[in-house]
Structures are given as C-alpha cells and as structure tokens.
Design an enzyme around this catalytic site. Structure first.
Site, PDB file in Angstrom:
ATOM      1  N   GLU A   1     -24.238  -2.790  14.321  1.00  0.00           N
ATOM      2  CA  GLU A   1     -23.529  -3.541  15.240  1.00  0.00           C
ATOM      3  C   GLU A   1     -23.921  -2.593  16.450  1.00  0.00           C
ATOM      4  O   GLU A   1     -23.911  -1.342  16.533  1.00  0.00           O
ATOM      5  CB  GLU A   1     -22.000  -3.496  15.052  1.00  0.00           C
TER       6      GLU A   1
ATOM      7  N   GLU B   1     -13.030   2.481  -2.499  1.00  0.00           N
ATOM      8  CA  GLU B   1     -11.644   2.530  -1.873  1.00  0.00           C
ATOM      9  C   GLU B   1     -10.706   2.663  -2.915  1.00  0.00           C
ATOM     10  O   GLU B   1      -9.463   2.380  -2.904  1.00  0.00           O
ATOM     11  CB  GLU B   1     -11.372   1.533  -0.994  1.00  0.00           C
TER      12      GLU B   1
ATOM     13  N   SER C   1     -11.968   0.247   4.596  1.00  0.00           N
ATOM     14  CA  SER C   1     -11.173   1.721   4.820  1.00  0.00           C
ATOM     15  C   SER C   1     -12.331   2.544   5.520  1.00  0.00           C
ATOM     16  O   SER C   1     -12.070   3.782   5.321  1.00  0.00           O
ATOM     17  CB  SER C   1     -10.945   2.250   3.671  1.00  0.00           C
TER      18      SER C   1
ATOM     19  N   SER D   1       0.589   2.216   6.645  1.00  0.00           N
ATOM     20  CA  SER D   1      -0.511   1.502   7.140  1.00  0.00           C
ATOM     21  C   SER D   1      -0.285   0.505   8.171  1.00  0.00           C
ATOM     22  O   SER D   1       0.903   0.295   8.433  1.00  0.00           O
ATOM     23  CB  SER D   1      -1.255   0.844   5.731  1.00  0.00           C
TER      24      SER D   1
END
Length: 378
Positions: free
Chosen positions: A232, A28, A202, A337
């Site tokens: 998941e 990131e 991110s 953001s």
C-alpha cells in the site's frame, strides 16, 4: 433448545449455554486467548453458562475443563478454579483434530473469539452453518471478504468507497521474479510504503519499507504468513477507528483516534508496550466524524456484515480527506481493545456488549430459519 420449540416456564429460567471458541491455527493465536479470557470473565452469569473450547495452534480441539490450561496466564488461578467448578456437563471427546464429537444440541450459541486465519476468514463460520449452530459475528461471505485485504479493497473500490492505492503479488511470483516485483512497487509508490500479508490481522507481519532492501525483507516476512502479499502507498494521516454493531440496522460508535507509540500501529504498539494512546472521541470536526460513521456503516453493509466489525480509516493530514483502510469482522476483544472501548464511550458497557452480540447471533439464526429448502413446483 435449538430446534425451534418455545421454551417452557422451566426452560425460561435456564441459562443459555455459550461455547466460547478461542486459540486457533493462526498468527493471532495469542491475541485470541487474551480476548477469550476477557469475554469469559465479563459474560453475564445470570443469563449464560460458559463452555470453553480451546483450539491449539495445531488444530486440536479441547472442551470444558480440558480447555482451561490454554487460559493460564490470561486469567488468575482462582478465576480458572471458579470457572472449572461452574462448567456444565457436556458429553465430548477428550480431544479431536476437527469439530469434536460432543453434545452440540446442548449449546445454544457459539462465540468464536478467533482472530485471523481459520477463525475470522469464514472457515469456522462455514462449519457452524453446516452444523446449524447460532454464532456471534459475521457470516461466511462477510468474514471471507473482510479477511482477504485484496478482495476487501476490490469490493470497496466497486462501491466507490475512498481508499489509498494498493497492489498485490503472490509469493510464487516474488520467489521467481523478485526484481520485477520490486521494480513494479517502486514505480507505483516509491518509498515509504507498507507491506502486509493479505489474510491476517493484529498487524502481524506488517512492515513499513523505506528502501529497496527493506521492501524485499518486508515482502519475505509477509510471505511467511500468507501466499498473497499486499503493498500500500504511504499516507501521511491520522488513524481513526469506529465500531459497528448490529444486523440489518447497524449502528456506529463514536470514532476514536489511535496515537501509536511506534512509527506505525504495529503488533508491539497494540499488545506489548502499552504506550499507544486512544483519543475518544477523535478530535476532529463534527462533519468529519459523521462522514467516518457513515462510511463505516456503508462498508459494513457492502460486505453484508452482521454482529460486529471495527472499521479503520485514515484522515489525511494535508487536506482532511477520509480514506477507508480496512474492516475487521472479529476485532480484538479485551476490555481495553479499541472495539469494546469505543462502545463503552458510546454508552454500552463491556458486559452488556457481549450480551447484545449473543442476542444478535440468536436473532440472525432465527431469521435464517425462515428460509426453505423446498422448491415449489406448480
């Protein structure tokens, strides 16, 4: 002025020096540069002086004017020139591969605008704790738990927070027994499912797998970023995020919904194509919005967070069930953001948000100074 003395009348008029750390040894890195450029441009110059500290992808620290080249392309050249002309004089090595030799006593607080590994995972926080330097954001424990999705989910489960099903594997097992790993995932979830590196944010390294071939490819991709891989279950849901701010008495912002431009909210949708839509406040029943805010504060307290976090949720389309997805202890921090935007829509503008976070960092440091290392023996 970090030794606990009260400021004199002259000192009260002095600006606080804020070391803004950015870059870092992380996938990131680029996001961190964008966040830091935004913070440096928006910080209240009436109250603060900025000392930029760039950390390269290789872990090399550069201080002051030597840090500015890392921000080229993130700030206009005239802004960089102006920043260079305003930099305070701080003694420092030209560069270093660890905490550099510099006059850290001249720094009042550190703003580690670092995302991902070696920045958001408790490592830089531990370094600053040892150096006894106040810093913005979560402490060592909260940062580490919030970064590791497996530990985070286990802590949430122990607290009874509602969340989707998940499993995880080490890269070494994937390499030794890929068929066994694939069989376990297929038995547990079927397709589609999501695959993520356990310690990254991110949306870096995240994939949606719809077949056995895609699952293997997704796991190999995630394994490039971390030795621990999380899988998941797919949840057909709306994605809702809420910003939390504070120390012992945290508050939640209005929740906002992300409508992704891609099939899911991946790195491209977040940072490249600019087509994703934020709906703030999220168009959900009031009781659902309140539940999201309540669960966000609960999750924040569960990991003992301080300063800031963004907490992400799923609202299942079938029945409106609210499920927590994850907590981010240093979310993206450009003015566009989600975290700053949620507070903007809640009545706290970007520049004031930065000031509030610095004040919270100083408050937390002052509180910790009340602790003693002396053992009373009767």
């Amino acid at each position: 002025m970090r030794e606990g003395q009260e400021r004199s009348g002259e000192d009260l008029n002095k600006k606080l020096r804020v070391a803004v750390l950015f870059g870092g040894k992380s996938g990131e890195h680029e996001v961190s540069l964008q966040s830091a450029a935004s913070v440096i441009q928006a910080i209240d110059r009436e109250r603060f002086e900025v000392i930029p500290v760039a950390i390269s992808r290789e872990g090399v620290w550069r201080i002051g004017e030597r840090a500015l080249p890392a921000l080229k392309g993130k700030m206009e050249q005239d802004q960089l020139d102006q920043l260079a002309s305003q930099l305070p004089v701080v003694r420092a090595e030209e560069e270093a591969s660890q905490l550099p030799v510099m006059d850290w006593d001249a720094v009042d607080v550190v703003f580690p605008v670092l995302h991902g590994t070696y920045g958001e995972d408790g490592t830089i926080q531990g370094l600053l704790e040892i150096a006894d330097i106040p810093y913005v954001g979560a402490g060592v424990l909260a940062s580490a738990v919030g970064m590791d999705k497996v530990m985070m989910k286990k802590v949430f489960a122990d607290e009874g927070l509602p969340q989707g099903r998940f499993t995880y594997f080490l890269r070494s097992r994937l390499e030794k027994d890929p068929e066994g790993v694939l069989n376990e995932v297929e038995k547990a979830f079927g397709y589609p499912c999501f695959v993520k590196p356990a310690n990254l944010g991110s949306s870096v390294g995240i994939s949606k797998a719809k077949s056995r071939e895609e699952l293997l490819h997704a796991m190999k991709l995630a394994a490039k970023y971390d030795r621990k891989i999380v899988v998941e279950e797919f949840i057909d849901a709306r994605e809702v995020e809420v910003a939390v701010l504070g120390n012992d008495e945290p508050e939640a912002s209005v929740p906002g919904e992300i409508v992704s431009s891609n099939e899911f909210y991946d790195y491209r949708a977040k940072y490249i194509d600019g087509k994703s839509v934020m709906r703030i406040p999220a168009e959900l029943p009031e009781e659902t919005l309140e539940e999201i805010r309540r669960l966000a504060v609960q999750a924040y307290r569960v990991i003992d967070c301080t300063g800031l976090s963004r907490v992400d949720f799923f609202v299942r389309r079938a029945d409106g069930k609210v499920l927590i997805n994850e907590i981010n202890t240093m979310p993206g921090f450009t003015p566009f953001s989600m975290y700053p935007t949620l507070w903007e829509k809640s009545g706290l503008p970007y520049s004031r948000l930065i000031t509030k976070l610095i004040d919270l960092a100083l408050e937390r440091h002052e509180e910790k100074k009340q602790l003693t290392t002396q053992v009373d023996v009767e």
